[in-house]
Structures are given as structure tokens and as C-alpha cells.
Design a protein around this motif. Structure first.
Motif, PDB file in Angstrom:
ATOM      1  N   SER A 124     -20.441   5.833  54.938  1.00  0.00           N
ATOM      2  CA  SER A 124     -19.704   4.960  55.855  1.00  0.00           C
ATOM      3  C   SER A 124     -18.884   5.779  56.835  1.00  0.00           C
ATOM      4  N   LEU A 125     -18.087   6.708  56.331  1.00  0.00           N
ATOM      5  CA  LEU A 125     -17.225   7.500  57.214  1.00  0.00           C
ATOM      6  C   LEU A 125     -18.064   8.284  58.222  1.00  0.00           C
ATOM      7  N   LYS A 126     -19.162   8.866  57.759  1.00  0.00           N
ATOM      8  CA  LYS A 126     -19.994   9.658  58.661  1.00  0.00           C
ATOM      9  C   LYS A 126     -20.684   8.773  59.699  1.00  0.00           C
ATOM     10  N   ASN A 127     -20.655   7.464  59.477  1.00  0.00           N
ATOM     11  CA  ASN A 127     -21.236   6.516  60.426  1.00  0.00           C
ATOM     12  C   ASN A 127     -20.148   5.757  61.198  1.00  0.00           C
ATOM     13  N   GLY A 128     -18.923   6.251  61.147  1.00  0.00           N
ATOM     14  CA  GLY A 128     -17.856   5.657  61.951  1.00  0.00           C
ATOM     15  C   GLY A 128     -17.163   4.472  61.319  1.00  0.00           C
ATOM     16  N   VAL A 129     -17.446   4.202  60.051  1.00  0.00           N
ATOM     17  CA  VAL A 129     -16.801   3.077  59.368  1.00  0.00           C
ATOM     18  C   VAL A 129     -15.499   3.568  58.741  1.00  0.00           C
ATOM     19  N   THR A 130     -14.400   2.995  59.167  1.00  0.00           N
ATOM     20  CA  THR A 130     -13.100   3.425  58.630  1.00  0.00           C
ATOM     21  C   THR A 130     -12.536   2.442  57.621  1.00  0.00           C
ATOM     22  N   CYS A 131     -13.129   1.240  57.564  1.00  0.00           N
ATOM     23  CA  CYS A 131     -12.621   0.225  56.622  1.00  0.00           C
ATOM     24  C   CYS A 131     -13.788  -0.520  55.980  1.00  0.00           C
ATOM     25  N   LEU A 132     -13.732  -0.626  54.659  1.00  0.00           N
ATOM     26  CA  LEU A 132     -14.755  -1.352  53.889  1.00  0.00           C
ATOM     27  C   LEU A 132     -14.161  -2.609  53.281  1.00  0.00           C
ATOM     28  N   VAL A 133     -14.956  -3.656  53.236  1.00  0.00           N
ATOM     29  CA  VAL A 133     -14.628  -4.797  52.382  1.00  0.00           C
ATOM     30  C   VAL A 133     -15.663  -4.767  51.272  1.00  0.00           C
ATOM     31  N   ASP A 134     -15.272  -4.167  50.156  1.00  0.00           N
ATOM     32  CA  ASP A 134     -16.225  -3.881  49.084  1.00  0.00           C
ATOM     33  C   ASP A 134     -16.089  -4.919  47.969  1.00  0.00           C
ATOM     34  N   ASP A 135     -17.061  -5.810  47.947  1.00  0.00           N
ATOM     35  CA  ASP A 135     -17.065  -6.900  46.973  1.00  0.00           C
ATOM     36  C   ASP A 135     -17.881  -6.449  45.764  1.00  0.00           C
ATOM     37  N   ILE A 136     -17.191  -5.957  44.767  1.00  0.00           N
ATOM     38  CA  ILE A 136     -17.889  -5.348  43.625  1.00  0.00           C
ATOM     39  C   ILE A 136     -18.169  -6.371  42.538  1.00  0.00           C
ATOM     40  N   ILE A 137     -19.452  -6.581  42.309  1.00  0.00           N
ATOM     41  CA  ILE A 137     -19.857  -7.436  41.190  1.00  0.00           C
ATOM     42  C   ILE A 137     -20.251  -6.474  40.073  1.00  0.00           C
ATOM     43  N   GLU A 138     -19.290  -6.123  39.256  1.00  0.00           N
ATOM     44  CA  GLU A 138     -19.503  -5.107  38.213  1.00  0.00           C
ATOM     45  C   GLU A 138     -20.019  -5.805  36.955  1.00  0.00           C
ATOM     46  N   LEU A 139     -21.165  -5.393  36.477  1.00  0.00           N
ATOM     47  CA  LEU A 139     -21.740  -6.032  35.288  1.00  0.00           C
ATOM     48  C   LEU A 139     -21.651  -5.097  34.084  1.00  0.00           C
ATOM     49  N   PRO A 140     -21.506  -5.617  32.857  1.00  0.00           N
ATOM     50  CA  PRO A 140     -21.435  -7.057  32.538  1.00  0.00           C
ATOM     51  C   PRO A 140     -20.093  -7.692  32.932  1.00  0.00           C
ATOM     52  N   VAL A 186      -8.693   8.226  59.980  1.00  0.00           N
ATOM     53  CA  VAL A 186      -8.256   7.038  59.240  1.00  0.00           C
ATOM     54  C   VAL A 186      -6.775   7.205  58.930  1.00  0.00           C
ATOM     55  N   ASN A 187      -6.003   6.236  59.340  1.00  0.00           N
ATOM     56  CA  ASN A 187      -4.556   6.291  59.114  1.00  0.00           C
ATOM     57  C   ASN A 187      -3.955   7.584  59.685  1.00  0.00           C
ATOM     58  N   GLY A 188      -4.483   8.034  60.814  1.00  0.00           N
ATOM     59  CA  GLY A 188      -3.966   9.224  61.488  1.00  0.00           C
ATOM     60  C   GLY A 188      -4.491  10.534  60.946  1.00  0.00           C
ATOM     61  N   GLU A 189      -5.319  10.466  59.913  1.00  0.00           N
ATOM     62  CA  GLU A 189      -5.819  11.689  59.288  1.00  0.00           C
ATOM     63  C   GLU A 189      -7.277  11.923  59.686  1.00  0.00           C
ATOM     64  N   VAL A 190      -7.616  13.181  59.988  1.00  0.00           N
ATOM     65  CA  VAL A 190      -9.014  13.492  60.334  1.00  0.00           C
ATOM     66  C   VAL A 190      -9.820  13.567  59.039  1.00  0.00           C
ATOM     67  N   VAL A 191     -10.721  12.616  58.855  1.00  0.00           N
ATOM     68  CA  VAL A 191     -11.519  12.587  57.617  1.00  0.00           C
ATOM     69  C   VAL A 191     -12.961  13.022  57.854  1.00  0.00           C
ATOM     70  N   VAL A 192     -13.375  13.033  59.131  1.00  0.00           N
ATOM     71  CA  VAL A 192     -14.657  13.616  59.514  1.00  0.00           C
ATOM     72  C   VAL A 192     -14.378  14.529  60.701  1.00  0.00           C
ATOM     73  N   ASP A 193     -14.884  15.757  60.644  1.00  0.00           N
ATOM     74  CA  ASP A 193     -14.660  16.700  61.737  1.00  0.00           C
ATOM     75  C   ASP A 193     -15.961  17.455  61.986  1.00  0.00           C
ATOM     76  N   GLY A 194     -16.384  17.478  63.226  1.00  0.00           N
ATOM     77  CA  GLY A 194     -17.680  18.093  63.530  1.00  0.00           C
ATOM     78  C   GLY A 194     -18.805  17.399  62.771  1.00  0.00           C
ATOM     79  N   GLY A 195     -18.615  16.107  62.501  1.00  0.00           N
ATOM     80  CA  GLY A 195     -19.638  15.323  61.795  1.00  0.00           C
ATOM     81  C   GLY A 195     -19.634  15.522  60.288  1.00  0.00           C
ATOM     82  N   GLU A 196     -18.709  16.353  59.769  1.00  0.00           N
ATOM     83  CA  GLU A 196     -18.673  16.619  58.317  1.00  0.00           C
ATOM     84  C   GLU A 196     -17.401  16.056  57.688  1.00  0.00           C
ATOM     85  N   LEU A 197     -17.518  15.646  56.435  1.00  0.00           N
ATOM     86  CA  LEU A 197     -16.348  15.111  55.713  1.00  0.00           C
ATOM     87  C   LEU A 197     -15.358  16.233  55.434  1.00  0.00           C
TER      88      LEU A 197
END
Ligand SMILES: [Zn+2]
Length: 506
Positions: free
Chosen positions: A113-129, A431-442
Motif C-alpha cells: 500500500s505505502l509503495k503505491n501511495g496509500v497512506t491510510c487503510l480501512v482494514d476490515d479484518i474477518i479473522e477466523l475462527p 505519513v503524519n509528517g514522516e517519510v515512510v517511502v524514500d526513493g520508492g523504498e520503505l
């Protein structure tokens, strides 16, 4: 710490410019945006970034994703939702994953996600069981470490599985029904106790992470659960995230179970509100859409997943015209196979053009960009914090290099972003002012080592899951009949590109 981005092309998605690009400066101070617009002198001690040949946009918001499915990336094909769920969310035979595997699973979603420009996720986790505290801890830990912003559920269903899909008792043999009914269902009190503890531990953690309230679907929860979770969402200012009308089977479900559409049903319970995000919203009627707009609800539109599962095409233009807020989502990493939002944007920009020859009704690149940023932020109840580049908002932003193949030769930046860019031009992500990807790398995690660790564990997981798939394959012939029966009904709506008469013609 101050960062000065000087002379960049900016798509701010703010009130003044919308998605129209302009050239200007951006100042980031700590976690927030301190300035967007006219050129300013570089403050003393600031880090200066030359914005020439850079495009700066708000971070993308993935308005609907299931990280649970990341283990099944590329595993399945050619199954409609109700069949595919037998294998991706099996009814029987589930064994809880150990927290380290959940951590790695979450990490691959966040890294992609981050490497694709996504800075925020809405992660709906259906954890089984079921979702235990250690399981949700592992997700929050991963997202904390990688540096992404996220809303993490808390998905819940409390009706026996057999009673969440119509005609099961008519088609399934008695022994299979009995086997499914043996599975314990959740309780309202049990869920609220868990959610309260999870909120205490993780909500607003790192100033980036929030708990998300996500009843799985109207037909998958009791009325009591639907209402109690809505109250809880209001209390913690979470989105009320719920799957509604993804498939034609679900459209028939509303009529069979409640004698009304699922939108009418949730509205009758008082849980269709400004907090509500309906994932999918494909098989909605015109009056459903009017009702959703009146309640100021949102939808999360997942055009790739909807095609992969043959679910149908959401009425994108009708929803926008009515005033329903539209977010974009990848949906799960099995029904989409990736979490890349730039792919989702590309497909959203294209898909609706083949639904009508009336080209006045086709989505524009700007509308797609809005849905992927502000639309997602509004849906996640975070529109005052993120979604646009404006003074005072959180510094979640993406810097694209404009000297790449994807942007050369350069024409309309909005069109390039939606129709040409695939993430490979991304230079930096904040994200939140912090560089989390730089030169395309995490910058915060070792991607290679994490991928290697996951690969090392996958064989054992996959072998176990193959056994689970075998157990659940016993249900497939009956679910196939239910799918065919529901899809064969005339309900006065068609959300497929072919008509029923054409379905099985060669
Ligand atoms: Zn979903």
C-alpha cells in the motif's frame, strides 16, 4: 522538523482547486501541513525538497480492504462471492493463525500500500475462527512499525452462517446443516467487551491507528448487534463499516429475509447514518440511493473485486448525482489480488464508461481522484484530518517523479495519475509528517527480510489450508444451486453488463 517542498505541481483536492493541478510550495511542520500555495522562503533549518518535476498529491485512502485475504493472493479464480467465500472465509475447519503470521500478513498489505501511495487503510479484518486480542495486536503492531495510517476492525457476525444466505436449509443436507450449527456464534456482550478492550489498547495509537467498528453485513448480524455496534461507533467516532448489496444473492436475501431491501432494512433499525459506509452498494434501487443520500451515508466502491467475483457494477454516477459520498477500495487481497489503489483508480475510471454510451455520465479523472482521497477520508470519518492538502491537516502526501515513462510526455496530470501511473513513479510518501517511502523504498522496515520470512512459512500454511478447502468443498454444489436460483430471479435490477438471457450463451 520542517520540510519545504518548493515549486511543485500540486493536486490538493481542497475546496479552492479541487483536483485541478497548480504550482506552489508546501511546508510540513511536525505531523501537519503548515502551508500550501504561494512560494515562501525556506524557513531556517528546514529540509528543502526541490519540487520541480514532482507532483504532490494527498495520500490515497484505501476505503475497504481485508488484510486477512493476503495469504490467498493469486490463489483463486472464476468463483462468485458465495462460492469463493467457502475457500477464502471457510465455514468449517478454521484454525487460528499465530500472531507472527498475522503480523507478516498485515505487513505485506501495508508495504504494498505505502509503495503505491496509500497512506491510510480501512482494514476490515474477518479473522477466523474468531478474533482474539493477540490477533488484533499483531495487526496494530505491523501498521505501527511500517508507519501507515489505519483503521482496523473488529468485524463481527452473530447469526449462524447457515442463516445468512437464503435457501440454505432447503438445499443443504441435514448432516452439513448440523455440522455448521455446532459452530459457536458471537454474542453482543462478548463483542462489546472485546471492542472496548481493543479500543483502550489501540484506538488513536501512534496518532495514526484507530479501531473500526464493522458488523459484517445486515443479514449476518442480529438486530441487537447491528444497533449496539452503531451506538459503539458513535461513541468512539468510528465509521460504521458494513457490507451491503455486493451480490445479486444479497439483493434476494433482503426480500427473502425481511421483505424489503437491505438498505430499507438497516434504515428501519436506525443504523443507516452519516457514520455508515456500505461496502459495494451494487444492487441498490433508486429509492435506496435516495435514502442513503438523505442519511449522508458513504459507500466504498471496489471495482476490481466486483469484477473478479462477477458481483456486478455499482451505479457510480447515480450515487454521485444523489449526493452519496463515494470512497474507493481494493477490497480483500484475494478478491482483488493486490492492494494497489492506483490500479483501483484506473479501473474505476474505465469501468463505468462501458455502462452507457452517454459520455456525459462517464467518470472524470478528477472524480476518481476525489473518491480515492477525500471520499475515502470522509467515509473513514477522518475528513477533517486527512484526504486533502490543506493547512492544519495531517501531512499525508505522495511525491511522484514526473520524469518517468508514465508521465512523459506530460499532458493532463489528472489523466496521467488515473490512466498512466501505476506507482512506479512514486519517489516519497509522507505519513503524519514522516517519510515512510524514500526513493520508492520503505524506510522503516526491511521489506526483503519480511517477504523472505513469509515465504518461509507459506508452504506449511498452504498445505493446512488445502485441507480446509477440501472440507468446505462439500458445500459447493449446494451453494452453486443457491447462486443460480438467486441470479435467475427477476428482481427488476440488472447490474451485470450482460442480460440474463445471454448468460450461458456461447
Ligand atoms: Zn469486503
Amino acid at each position: 522538523m520542517i520540510t519545504h517542498i518548493a515549486g511543485a505541481n500540486i493536486i490538493a483536492v481542497d475546496k479552492e482547486h479541487g483536483t485541478r493541478p497548480f504550482v506552489g510550495d508546501i511546508l510540513i511542520e511536525g505531523q501537519k501541513i503548515a502551508h500550501v500555495g504561494a512560494a515562501v522562503p525556506t524557513p531556517d533549518g528546514a529540509k528543502k525538497i526541490d519540487g520541480q518535476n514532482r507532483l504532490v498529491t494527498p495520500g490515497l485512502v484505501n476505503g475497504h480492504v481485508h488484510s486477512w485475504e493476503a495469504m490467498f493472493k493469486g490463489r483463486f479464480d472464476n468463483m462468485p462471492l458465495e462460492i469463493w467465500m467457502l475457500y477464502s472465509y471457510p465455514i468449517v475447519g478454521n484454525k487460528a493463525l499465530d500472531p507472527r503470521l498475522i503480523y507478516l500478513r498485515s505487513m505485506i498489505v501495508a508495504m504494498e500500500s505505502l509503495k503505491n501511495g496509500v497512506t491510510c487503510l480501512v482494514d476490515d479484518i474477518i479473522e477466523l475462527p474468531t478474533q482474539g486480542m493477540e490477533a488484533i495486536d499483531a495487526v496494530f503492531d505491523a501498521y505501527d512499525e511500517v508507519g501507515i495510517r489505519a483503521n482496523v476492525s473488529g468485524n463481527i457476525m452473530d447469526r449462524p452462517f447457515i442463516d445468512t444466505i437464503p435457501f440454505t436449509r432447503e438445499y443443504l443436507p441435514a448432516d452439513l446443516i448440523e455440522e455448521v450449527l455446532k459452530i459457536e456464534t458471537a454474542t453482543v456482550k462478548g463483542y462489546l467487551d472485546f471492542a472496548t478492550a481493543a479500543v483502550k489498547k489501540h484506538h488513536n495509537r501512534s496518532d495514526r491507528l484507530r479501531y473500526l467498528v464493522a458488523p459484517s453485513g445486515p443479514q449476518r448480524c442480529t438486530d441487537e448487534m447491528l444497533k449496539a455496534t452503531h451506538d459503539f461507533a458513535r461513541e468512539i467516532k468510528s465509521s460504521y463499516h458494513i457490507h451491503v448489496l455486493e451480490t445479486k444473492v444479497q439483493a434476494v436475501t433482503g426480500r427473502e429475509f425481511y421483505g424489503k431491501t437491505l438498505v430499507e432494512y438497516i434504515d428501519s433499525l436506525g443504523v443507516l447514518s452519516d457514520l455508515t459506509t456500505m461496502a459495494h452498494s451494487i444492487w441498490v434501487t433508486d429509492s435506496d440511493i435516495a435514502r442513503m443520500a438523505e442519511r449522508q451515508s458513504s459507500i466504498a466502491h471496489n471495482p476490481i473485486s466486483n469484477q473478479k467475483l462477477g458481483a456486478g457494477i455499482a451505479p457510480f454516477r447515480k450515487l454521485l448525482d444523489a449526493g452519496v459520498n463515494v470512497a474507493l477500495g481494493s477490497d480483500g487481497i484475494s478478491s482483488n489480488d493486490t492492494s494497489r489503489m492506483l490500479d483501483v483508480m484506473h479501473v474505476a475510471g474505465l469501468l463505468h464508461k462501458v455502462t452507457t454510451p452517454n459520455y456525459d455520465r462517464w467518470p472524470s479523472a478528477g472524480e476518481v481522484i476525489h473518491a480515492a482521497t477525500m471520499g475515502g477520508a470522509r467515509s473513514a470519518q477522518q475528513h477533517t484530518e486527512i484526504g486533502s492538502l490543506e493547512k492544519g491537516k495531517r501531512a499525508d502526501l505522495v511525491l511522484f517523479d514526473l520524469e518517468t515513462l508514465n508521465f512523459t510526455p506530460q499532458n493532463s496530470l489528472e489523466n496521467h495519475l488515473v490512466y498512466c501511473e501505476n506507482g512506479s513513479s512514486i519517489d516519497k510518501v509522507f505519513v503524519n509528517g514522516e517519510v515512510v517511502v524514500d526513493g520508492g523504498e520503505l524506510t522503516k522496515v526491511n521489506e526483503k527480510a519480511l517477504l523472505q520470512e513469509l515465504r518461509g512459512r507459506y508452504e506449511a500454511f498452504s498445505a493446512h489450508h488445502a485441507g480446509v478447502e477440501k472440507l468446505n468443498r462439500r458445500f459447493e454444489p449446494y451453494f452453486r444451486k443457491i447462486h443460480e436460483r438467486c441470479c435467475g430471479q427477476d428482481i427488476g435490477l440488472n447490474r451485470y453488463s450482460a442480460t440474463p438471457a445471454e448468460w450461458y450463451m456461447t
